[in-house]
Scaffold this motif. Structure first.
Motif, short mmCIF file in Angstrom:
data_model
loop_
_atom_site.label_atom_id
_atom_site.label_comp_id
_atom_site.label_asym_id
_atom_site.label_seq_id
_atom_site.Cartn_x
_atom_site.Cartn_y
_atom_site.Cartn_z
N ALA A 15 0.96 -1.22 0.10
CA ALA A 15 -0.15 0.19 0.09
C ALA A 15 0.84 1.19 -0.02
CB ALA A 15 -0.99 0.06 1.32
N GLY A 16 0.54 2.03 -0.64
CA GLY A 16 1.40 3.45 -0.84
C GLY A 16 2.51 3.18 -1.43
N ALA A 17 3.08 2.22 -2.00
CA ALA A 17 4.40 2.08 -2.44
C ALA A 17 4.69 1.22 -3.91
CB ALA A 17 5.32 1.02 -1.49
N ALA A 18 3.50 1.76 -4.76
CA ALA A 18 3.64 1.27 -6.29
C ALA A 18 4.57 2.23 -6.94
CB ALA A 18 2.32 1.27 -6.69
N ASN A 19 5.51 1.51 -7.43
CA ASN A 19 6.58 2.14 -8.44
C ASN A 19 6.81 1.12 -9.86
OD1 ASN A 19 8.37 0.27 -7.63
ND2 ASN A 19 9.28 1.48 -5.98
N PRO A 20 7.39 1.95 -10.85
CA PRO A 20 7.51 1.16 -12.03
C PRO A 20 8.65 0.13 -11.85
CG PRO A 20 7.98 3.56 -11.96
CD PRO A 20 7.71 3.32 -10.81
N PRO A 22 10.24 -3.65 -10.87
CA PRO A 22 9.62 -4.85 -11.02
C PRO A 22 9.00 -5.20 -9.55
CG PRO A 22 11.81 -5.09 -11.75
CD PRO A 22 11.58 -3.82 -11.35
N PRO A 23 7.86 -5.85 -9.60
CA PRO A 23 7.18 -6.66 -10.49
C PRO A 23 6.19 -5.85 -11.38
CG PRO A 23 6.10 -6.99 -8.47
CD PRO A 23 7.23 -6.00 -8.22
N ILE A 24 5.97 -4.61 -10.91
CA ILE A 24 4.71 -3.99 -11.58
C ILE A 24 5.06 -3.42 -13.17
CG2 ILE A 24 3.39 -1.72 -11.55
CD1 ILE A 24 3.72 -1.76 -8.42
N GLY A 25 6.42 -2.90 -13.19
CA GLY A 25 6.55 -2.43 -14.52
C GLY A 25 6.67 -3.37 -15.78
N PRO A 26 7.24 -4.59 -15.48
CA PRO A 26 7.37 -5.61 -16.64
C PRO A 26 5.87 -6.14 -16.66
CG PRO A 26 8.82 -5.93 -15.20
CD PRO A 26 8.29 -4.95 -14.51
N ALA A 27 5.42 -6.39 -15.78
CA ALA A 27 3.83 -6.98 -15.88
C ALA A 27 3.10 -5.96 -16.64
CB ALA A 27 3.19 -7.22 -14.52
N LEU A 28 3.00 -4.83 -16.54
CA LEU A 28 2.24 -3.90 -17.19
C LEU A 28 2.72 -3.30 -18.61
CD1 LEU A 28 0.95 -1.39 -14.41
CD2 LEU A 28 -0.22 -3.37 -15.18
N GLY A 29 3.91 -3.35 -18.77
CA GLY A 29 4.74 -2.77 -19.86
C GLY A 29 4.27 -3.87 -20.80
N GLN A 30 4.24 -5.01 -20.55
CA GLN A 30 4.10 -6.14 -21.80
C GLN A 30 2.83 -6.25 -22.46
OE1 GLN A 30 5.33 -9.96 -19.69
NE2 GLN A 30 3.41 -10.38 -19.12
N GLU A 37 0.47 5.76 -14.76
CA GLU A 37 -0.88 6.02 -14.31
C GLU A 37 -1.28 5.18 -13.41
OE1 GLU A 37 -4.69 6.04 -16.87
OE2 GLU A 37 -3.16 6.60 -18.09
N PHE A 38 -0.94 3.84 -13.48
CA PHE A 38 -1.54 3.00 -12.50
C PHE A 38 -0.86 3.24 -11.16
CE2 PHE A 38 -0.07 -0.97 -10.08
CZ PHE A 38 -1.43 -1.31 -9.62
N CYS A 39 0.39 3.49 -11.11
CA CYS A 39 1.05 3.69 -9.63
C CYS A 39 0.52 5.04 -9.10
CB CYS A 39 2.68 4.04 -10.03
SG CYS A 39 3.66 2.61 -10.60
N LYS A 40 0.26 6.05 -9.83
CA LYS A 40 -0.46 7.12 -9.34
C LYS A 40 -1.71 6.98 -8.70
CE LYS A 40 2.32 10.61 -12.05
NZ LYS A 40 2.26 11.63 -13.08
N ALA A 41 -2.43 6.05 -9.53
CA ALA A 41 -3.90 6.01 -8.97
C ALA A 41 -3.92 5.14 -7.79
CB ALA A 41 -4.69 5.24 -10.39
N PHE A 42 -2.99 3.88 -7.92
CA PHE A 42 -2.97 2.87 -6.72
C PHE A 42 -2.74 3.62 -5.43
CE2 PHE A 42 -0.87 -0.28 -4.01
CZ PHE A 42 -1.65 -1.03 -3.97
N ASN A 43 -1.51 4.48 -5.52
CA ASN A 43 -0.92 5.11 -4.41
C ASN A 43 -1.95 5.97 -3.75
OD1 ASN A 43 1.39 3.75 -4.44
ND2 ASN A 43 2.78 5.28 -5.47
N ALA A 44 -2.59 6.72 -4.70
CA ALA A 44 -3.84 7.59 -4.16
C ALA A 44 -5.00 7.01 -3.45
CB ALA A 44 -4.40 8.54 -5.28
N LYS A 45 -5.24 5.80 -3.99
CA LYS A 45 -6.24 4.97 -3.25
C LYS A 45 -5.62 4.31 -2.08
CE LYS A 45 -9.79 3.08 -6.47
NZ LYS A 45 -10.66 2.10 -7.04
#
Length: 149
Positions: A15-20, A22-30, A37-45
């Motif tokens: 929570a509050g620590a989404a950044n581009p 891994p694992p977020i960057g590669p999973a969304l990038g592919q 956009e995901f990182c900002k929205a997730f961290n805001a929520k």
């Protein structure tokens, strides 16, 4: 007309620590999704949640490269470790190495289990709080925690 879904991405993000990274960057990038956009929205929520709490998230990717995401409750093991007073953080404590045999890793009360069941109820596939309690008692036993009361 509804958007065409191209796939789902399941991640567990603190929570509050989404950044581009891994694992977020590669999973969304592919899938061609906008990572920042995901990182900002997730961290805001998750800004009002306790920082570092693991949050399972299911991201629905659409053909036009847009996305939506749904957040779930933290895992039962997180709640059990917190209730038993085990270490949570960068290097979290695990449960007992030999559950059911030797010494227990900690203790949780029946009241704590009921509280966890009520929190987790929307994510569990059971009809009653009592059934959810039984599922959580089973998880506690599997972790080597002693259920008191």
């Amino acid at each position: 007309m509804a958007k065409k879904i191209t796939g789902y991405v399941k991640l567990q993000v603190p929570a509050g620590a989404a950044n581009p990274a891994p694992p977020i960057g590669p999973a969304l990038g592919q899938r061609g999704l906008n990572i920042m956009e995901f990182c900002k929205a997730f961290n805001a929520k998750t800004a009002q949640m306790e920082k570092g709490t693991p949050i399972p998230v299911i991201i629905t990717a659409y053909q036009d490269r847009s996305f939506t995401f749904e957040m779930k409750q933290p895992p039962v093991t997180f709640f059990l470790k917190k209730a038993a007073g085990l270490k949570i953080g960068k290097k979290p404590a695990s449960g007992s190495k030999t559950p059911g045999r030797g010494a227990s890793a900690g203790k949780v009360t029946a009241a704590q289990i009921r509280e966890i069941a009520e929190k987790k109820m929307p994510d569990l596939n059971c009809g009653t709080v009592e059934a959810a309690e039984q599922m959580i008692r089973g998880s506690a036993r599997a972790m080597g925690l002693e259920v008191v009361g």
